[in-house]
Design an enzyme around this catalytic site. Structure first.
Site, PDB file in Angstrom:
ATOM      1  N   ASP A 117       0.523   1.467   8.557  1.00  0.00           N
ATOM      2  CA  ASP A 117       0.018   0.675   9.683  1.00  0.00           C
ATOM      3  C   ASP A 117       0.916   0.766  10.910  1.00  0.00           C
ATOM      4  O   ASP A 117       0.486   0.462  12.024  1.00  0.00           O
ATOM      5  CB  ASP A 117      -0.107  -0.800   9.287  1.00  0.00           C
ATOM      6  CG  ASP A 117      -1.156  -1.026   8.214  1.00  0.00           C
ATOM      7  OD1 ASP A 117      -1.797  -0.045   7.811  1.00  0.00           O
ATOM      8  OD2 ASP A 117      -1.327  -2.181   7.785  1.00  0.00           O
ATOM      9  N   GLY A 144       0.825  -1.216   0.000  1.00  0.00           N
ATOM     10  CA  GLY A 144       0.000   0.000   0.000  1.00  0.00           C
ATOM     11  C   GLY A 144       0.852   1.255   0.000  1.00  0.00           C
ATOM     12  O   GLY A 144       1.954   1.265   0.548  1.00  0.00           O
ATOM     13  N   ASP A 189       5.588  -7.627   4.672  1.00  0.00           N
ATOM     14  CA  ASP A 189       5.578  -8.649   3.619  1.00  0.00           C
ATOM     15  C   ASP A 189       6.588  -8.309   2.517  1.00  0.00           C
ATOM     16  O   ASP A 189       7.273  -9.192   2.000  1.00  0.00           O
ATOM     17  CB  ASP A 189       4.179  -8.766   2.995  1.00  0.00           C
ATOM     18  CG  ASP A 189       3.194  -9.455   3.938  1.00  0.00           C
ATOM     19  OD1 ASP A 189       3.645 -10.271   4.765  1.00  0.00           O
ATOM     20  OD2 ASP A 189       1.993  -9.161   3.856  1.00  0.00           O
TER      21      ASP A 189
HETATM   22  P1  FBP Z   1       0.908  -2.030   3.563  1.00  0.00           P
HETATM   23  O1  FBP Z   1       1.054  -2.918   4.762  1.00  0.00           O
HETATM   24  O2  FBP Z   1       1.299  -2.670   2.309  1.00  0.00           O
HETATM   25  O3  FBP Z   1       1.630  -0.725   3.781  1.00  0.00           O
HETATM   26  O4  FBP Z   1      -0.615  -1.660   3.387  1.00  0.00           O
HETATM   27  C1  FBP Z   1      -1.341  -1.171   4.439  1.00  0.00           C
HETATM   28  C2  FBP Z   1      -2.780  -0.907   4.129  1.00  0.00           C
HETATM   29  O5  FBP Z   1      -2.985   0.465   3.923  1.00  0.00           O
HETATM   30  C3  FBP Z   1      -3.645  -1.470   5.243  1.00  0.00           C
HETATM   31  O6  FBP Z   1      -3.826  -0.549   6.261  1.00  0.00           O
HETATM   32  C4  FBP Z   1      -4.897  -1.875   4.530  1.00  0.00           C
HETATM   33  O7  FBP Z   1      -5.551  -2.940   5.157  1.00  0.00           O
HETATM   34  C5  FBP Z   1      -4.403  -2.305   3.194  1.00  0.00           C
HETATM   35  O8  FBP Z   1      -3.231  -1.578   2.949  1.00  0.00           O
HETATM   36  C6  FBP Z   1      -5.386  -2.055   2.096  1.00  0.00           C
HETATM   37  O9  FBP Z   1      -4.880  -2.616   0.939  1.00  0.00           O
HETATM   38  P2  FBP Z   1      -5.321  -2.274  -0.528  1.00  0.00           P
HETATM   39  O10 FBP Z   1      -4.610  -1.004  -0.916  1.00  0.00           O
HETATM   40  O11 FBP Z   1      -4.805  -3.423  -1.322  1.00  0.00           O
HETATM   41  O12 FBP Z   1      -6.795  -2.110  -0.538  1.00  0.00           O
END
Ligand code: FBP
Length: 568
Positions: free
Chosen positions: A222, A97, A189
């Site tokens: 996060d 994200g 990850d």
């Molecule tokens: P990362 O751990 O990759 O930084 O992503 C965090 C996040 O923003 C979470 O808070 C949320 O659950 C998720 O991404 C949402 O993912 P997507 O962008 O795939 O909808």
């Protein structure tokens, strides 16, 4: 042309008055990099700190090259580099994200690599690495994306590199583009991906038998990528929580003005509750749920509901029919009975993937229910359709449940309404629900995130010029000037069950119950529940006296004496 129309058109493509001014915002650098105008690459030496995890022996067996090279020893900066490398070709990509400050990491890498080396952008994310979609990043690109939010310069994705074919594809990309090093900017990850790639590419990629270096950079709003004082916080957390805090502050102001609503606000943060805790400390609402506390106390869903309802009723009896409830996005996975159900679902979905995918949507819940234990099946059957649908939805490529799609806040509203009615049917309980997530990830970085990320970029670039691989860049001592360091990625790996299989992963750092930030929250929350003591931190500022702030949780947990951060 009307001059106003002319001005408006010039402001397209990230040229608003705000963005143009922000690009010029000067950023401090850690003293070891020299002057902000001409930062110098640094070298690294081994510190006295060795990392070890529960599964160190297994990690050493599976990552022999990386562990042998690093000994899992943390590196610390040891002054300006006497003999920095030249002619390197470095690829950089975002993964997972978006988070504010990512562009500044790229700017920092480019500045430290200087004219003698080449920086290539990978579009988008790990998928771009597989496809070999690379381009050369120019000085003009860097000037344009400095201090801007988002990841739009390169894009991002969540592809997990795991199959032998994918590893081979990465190798081919490295050979085709003559890549010497890869920087992966990502969360837990993605940094696991970096550790795995570092081992795979350690040697035997180029004709002379040498390998490709891999360096990770800690990103995620996060805040769940933390390594005690070595990594106090990932970048993006500060900006996202400031944006959410402004909005929650505004909602709190509305509750006390209109005097009629309870607002349930779900806040992003896939698993850990760091975001929710930070926003609570910034704004002081009546109720804040912290998933880690719920798991530790083994609280059932019904007892959580009772806890919220009791506060609603107590406030109503004092004439306050309003309030705010903060709900962490990942809550559902921490409620013991839901956790057990989700673990069973993950295994059952993984084991029956093909058959399940071929089924009609309406037949899916029953198919799965029949494969669960009686307890889990009963619980699934008792949940509203809107929750069941999302619990059964496809996992992301790392095996994560997509919690951002689960309307937990609605489930809590529906159940609390019933409970309040049972306790005192005279109470009016009118509600509004919100999900604050995507609106916080791509805002322009606060000065904290802008400076932090630029220095992370300088550190990552320096690690590459120093010939290192298998490390994550970090800046420690954020309130005392900033010290560039490097964490051996293999020193963070543990075994976890993902999609029905055991895998080495970097564990998510959860909120610790005994941390100073949690303890401070626990000492104040009953006061916040009993009365309206909220505060509005306001919009984030980029100029003026309030810009040198770090997150409250980081300040408390690192034993700072004030909210001020200091780099340089
Ligand atoms: P990362 O751990 O990759 O930084 O992503 C965090 C996040 O923003 C979470 O808070 C949320 O659950 C998720 O991404 C949402 O993912 P997507 O962008 O795939 O909808």
């Amino acid at each position: 042309m009307n001059p106003l129309v002319n001005q408006l058109q010039k402001m397209e493509k990230h040229q608003s008055i705000f963005e143009s001014a922000l690009r010029q915002l000067p950023l401090p650098v850690c003293a070891v990099f020299g002057t902000p105008a001409a930062p110098q690459a640094i070298s690294f030496s081994k510190s006295s700190r060795i990392l070890s995890t529960r599964d160190s022996a297994g990690v050493a067996a599976s990552f022999p090259n990386s562990v042998k090279a690093s000994g899992n020893v943390v590196l610390t900066s040891s002054g300006t580099h006497p003999n920095r490398a030249q002619g390197k070709r470095v690829a950089v990509l975002f993964s997972g994200g978006p988070a504010a400050g990512g562009h500044n990491v790229v700017c920092g890498i480019k500045h430290i690599l200087g004219k003698g080396n080449t920086l290539l952008g990978v579009k988008p994310g790990p998928k771009g690495l597989l496809k070999g979609n690379l381009f050369e990043i120019t000085d003009a690109d860097i000037a344009a994306c400095m201090n801007t939010g988002g990841f739009d310069f390169l894009g991002t994705d969540r592809t997990k590199i795991k199959t032998p074919e994918q590893f081979q594809q990465v190798k081919e990309t490295c050979i085709k583009h003559q890549i010497d090093a890869i920087v992966i900017i990502g969360g837990d990850d993605s940094n696991t991906n970096a550790a795995v790639l570092a081992e795979y590419l350690f040697k035997g990629v180029k004709a002379d038998g040498s390998g490709v270096q891999v360096i990770g950079v800690p990103k995620t709003i996060d805040g769940d990528l933390q390594v005690d004082d070595l990594l106090p916080i990932s970048f993006g957390f500060e900006t996202a929580t400031k944006i959410y805090s402004e909005l929650v502050g505004n909602i709190l102001q509305d509750t006390r003005s209109s005097l009629k609503y309870w607002h349930f606000v779900k806040l992003m943060g896939r698993s850990a509750s760091h975001v929710t805790l930070e926003v609570a400390l910034q704004t002081k609402p009546a109720v804040t749920l912290i998933s880690e506390e719920i798991a530790e106390k083994k609280q059932s869903l019904s007892s959580i509901i009772r806890q919220i309802a009791d506060t609603v009723v107590a406030r109503a009896h004092k004439g306050m029919n309003h309030g705010v409830v903060l709900v962490p996005e990942g809550l559902i996975e921490f409620i013991p009975e839901m956790h057990a159900l989700i673990s069973e679902l993950n295994d059952v979905l993984a084991q029956n993937a093909e058959e399940y995918a071929a089924l009609d949507e309406t037949a899916k819940p029953l198919f799965i229910q029949n494969k669960l234990s009686t307890e889990a099946a009963n619980l699934l059957a008792s949940l509203p359709d809107y929750i069941v649908k999302m619990l059964l939805a496809e996992r992301d490529s790392h095996g994560n449940l997509q919690v951002s799609l689960i309307p937990t806040e609605q489930l809590l509203i529906d159940m609390t309404a019933r409970c309040v009615k049972e306790i005192d049917s005279r109470i009016s309980f009118s509600t509004q629900s919100h999900f604050l997530g995507y609106e916080g990830r791509c805002g322009a970085p606060t000065l904290f995130d802008a400076a932090y990320t630029y220095n992370l970029g300088l550190t990552a670039g320096s690690l590459i010029l120093d010939g290192r691989s298998g490390y994550m860049a970090t800046i420690t001592d954020l309130a005392g000037g900033g010290l560039p360091q490097a964490i051996p990625l293999t020193g963070l790996l543990n075994i976890e069950r993902r999609q029905g299989k055991d895998e080495f992963v970097i564990e998510k750092a959860l909120v610790k119950m005994d941390s100073p930030s949690m303890q401070y929250f626990l000492s104040r929350r009953s006061e916040w529940a009993a009365d309206d003591l909220f505060a509005s931190p306001g919009p984030r500022q980029f100029w003026g006296p309030s810009i040198y702030q770090q997150p409250i949780t980081v300040a408390l947990n690192s034993g700072s004496k004030s909210l001020e951060f200091k780099i340089g």
